[in-house]
Design a protein around this motif. Structure first.
Motif, PDB file in Angstrom:
ATOM      1  N   ARG A 123     -34.980 101.877  16.548  1.00 27.12           N
ATOM      2  CA  ARG A 123     -35.162 100.609  17.259  1.00 27.12           C
ATOM      3  C   ARG A 123     -36.382 100.708  18.163  1.00 27.12           C
ATOM      4  NH1 ARG A 123     -29.957  99.262  20.593  1.00 27.12           N
ATOM      5  NH2 ARG A 123     -31.556  98.031  21.622  1.00 27.12           N
ATOM      6  N   GLN A 127     -32.870  93.920  20.364  1.00 32.80           N
ATOM      7  CA  GLN A 127     -31.504  94.332  20.684  1.00 32.80           C
ATOM      8  C   GLN A 127     -30.621  94.448  19.451  1.00 32.80           C
ATOM      9  OE1 GLN A 127     -30.516  95.343  23.804  1.00 32.80           O
ATOM     10  NE2 GLN A 127     -32.729  95.176  24.110  1.00 32.80           N
ATOM     11  N   ASP A 128     -30.635  93.436  18.587  1.00 30.00           N
ATOM     12  CA  ASP A 128     -29.724  93.398  17.448  1.00 30.00           C
ATOM     13  C   ASP A 128     -30.518  93.588  16.164  1.00 30.00           C
ATOM     14  OD1 ASP A 128     -27.498  93.113  15.873  1.00 30.00           O
ATOM     15  OD2 ASP A 128     -27.467  90.925  15.973  1.00 30.00           O
ATOM     16  N   GLU A 129     -30.923  94.820  15.908  1.00 25.61           N
ATOM     17  CA  GLU A 129     -31.779  95.067  14.758  1.00 25.61           C
ATOM     18  C   GLU A 129     -30.965  95.443  13.526  1.00 25.61           C
ATOM     19  OE1 GLU A 129     -36.161  96.118  16.297  1.00 25.61           O
ATOM     20  OE2 GLU A 129     -34.851  97.842  16.065  1.00 25.61           O
ATOM     21  N   ARG A 130     -31.406  94.911  12.393  1.00 21.56           N
ATOM     22  CA  ARG A 130     -30.782  95.174  11.102  1.00 21.56           C
ATOM     23  C   ARG A 130     -31.878  95.330  10.062  1.00 21.56           C
ATOM     24  NH1 ARG A 130     -25.313  93.543  11.269  1.00 21.56           N
ATOM     25  NH2 ARG A 130     -24.787  92.574  13.265  1.00 21.56           N
ATOM     26  N   GLN A 145     -28.462  98.880  15.298  1.00 18.18           N
ATOM     27  CA  GLN A 145     -28.509  98.739  16.754  1.00 18.18           C
ATOM     28  C   GLN A 145     -27.809  99.879  17.484  1.00 18.18           C
ATOM     29  OE1 GLN A 145     -27.061  96.575  14.664  1.00 18.18           O
ATOM     30  NE2 GLN A 145     -25.249  95.584  15.537  1.00 18.18           N
ATOM     31  N   THR A 146     -26.803 100.514  16.853  1.00 18.79           N
ATOM     32  CA  THR A 146     -26.161 101.684  17.464  1.00 18.79           C
ATOM     33  C   THR A 146     -27.025 102.913  17.206  1.00 18.79           C
ATOM     34  OG1 THR A 146     -23.943 100.766  17.167  1.00 18.79           O
ATOM     35  CG2 THR A 146     -24.113 103.142  17.520  1.00 18.79           C
TER      36      THR A 146
END
Length: 384
Positions: A123, A127-130, A145-146
């Motif tokens: 990342r 914040q919310d990456e896919r 994201q984790t």
């Protein structure tokens, strides 16, 4: 002699020759398959200075062996973005995928065979990456994201079955981040052929030792994540389903302590990190499930519990980890109630290392056998 060749100017022939040379040497072609990095899979060969605007890559074929689209940056390790220092896990360079950007490479494969893609991702400021990983007609959106490692980079695996003799491997950022420079970094893209094992009379579970799995980078020490919600028909861990909201980690004996063989699985996210397999059983028959529980010798310390489920039975196996390796054997006896029995494992607790990275107990050497003597099975208990 009359005809089109008599009147064609030499300049036209020269232009056609230049176009042919460009198509031959500049456009990415279908490389032959080989376990390991894709051609220029670590992006160490980059664009020419004329194909760059600051860090942004200009030109569809500017990165050797790759076809790119959208906002792509070529990142050198150590580049600063605001207060963020961008680190590359292997070598000196990586690429960053902006919103709706993608990288693509074609590879010669064998139709009908199974393959696993392994790549490293990090990342940046979103914040919310896919990431959408695909080889048509298969695709999956992998959440990244984790962060499971302390350096911010994780390696992920994804599998497919080849339906053509050329696989078009695409990694795409479908994110909604407004700033295109907030996309994920990608590095070290590799491939490995998978040979799905079968159940035998010595083990009713397939790949119980986890020896068949994705490519593991030899120069990284953080293992490979098998993403959540991965089904067994296209799993990079053949035979197993990741039946959870978080990933499980595939580890090797070169970098970790492994109870048996060269590979094992680390349950890194408590009850949100689970693996399962469906075994063929005979209703009314008694079975014994045996397995190893240990730690990966990766400074993951504390009290751990692995819960195992089979049929209507369950067992909790405690393990006190000193973070230096070791394991214990355990077993579960159950009577089958169906022709298909789910065998499932997860960790009861979340565990973290001192650097705040996620970790957990290791499971390995999982075996399922029917018991011919029910009186013997009745005497079996969990052993530590």
């Amino acid at each position: 002699m009359r005809g089109p060749f008599r009147t064609r100017p030499a300049a036209v022939l020269s232009s056609m020759l230049m176009l042919l040379l460009y198509a031959t040497f500049c456009r990415p072609t279908s490389a032959a398959f080989k376990d390991g990095l894709l051609p220029n899979g670590n992006f160490e060969r980059g664009p020419k200075p004329s194909e760059m605007k600051s860090t942004v890559v200009v030109g569809k074929y500017a990165i050797p062996q790759w076809e790119i689209s959208g906002f792509i940056e070529y990142i050198k390790s150590g580049l600063k973005q605001g207060n963020m220092l961008l680190i590359v896990p292997e070598g000196a360079f990586a690429v960053r995928l902006g919103k709706e950007a993608s990288i693509k490479q074609r590879l010669k494969v064998v139709k009908g065979m199974y393959y696993s893609i392994t790549f490293s991702a990090a990342r940046t400021c979103a914040q919310d990456e896919r990431l959408n990983v695909s080889v048509a007609p298969d695709w999956d959106v992998l959440p990244i994201q984790t962060v499971y490692s302390s350096n911010g980079w994780d390696s992920y695996a994804w599998a497919f079955q080849a339906e053509l003799d050329v696989a078009e491997i695409v990694i795409h950022n479908p994110g909604v981040e407004e700033d295109p420079a907030c996309g994920p970094l990608i590095d070290s893209v590799a491939i490995k052929v998978l040979y799905p094992p079968r159940a035998t009379n010595k083990n009713l579970l397939k790949n119980g030792g986890f020896e068949e799995g994705p490519y593991v980078f030899p120069n990284t020490s953080w293992g490979v994540l098998i993403p959540p919600k991965i089904e067994d028909d296209h799993s990079p861990l053949p035979g197993w389903i990741v039946e959870s909201l978080k990933a499980v980690k595939y580890i090797d004996s070169v970098h970790f302590s492994v109870p048996e063989g060269k590979r094992a699985v680390e349950l890194v996210a408590g009850k949100e990190s689970a693996i399962a397999q469906i075994a063929h059983t005979i209703p009314g028959k008694t079975y014994i499930l045996t397995f190893s529980v240990g730690d990966a010798s990766n400074t993951c310390e504390g009290s751990m519990i692995v819960e195992a489920f089979a049929g209507k039975e369950t067992v909790k196996v405690p393990y006190k980890s000193m973070g230096k390796g070791g394991f214990k054997r355990a077993l579960l006896r159950f009577r089958a109630v169906s022709t298909r029995t789910s065998v499932l494992f997860y960790s009861t607790f979340y565990t973290m290392k001192a650097d705040a990275s996620l970790c957990g107990p290791v499971i390995d050497d999982v075996k399922l056998l029917s018991v011919k003597n029910p009186k013997f099975a009745q005497a079996v208990r969990v052993r530590g």
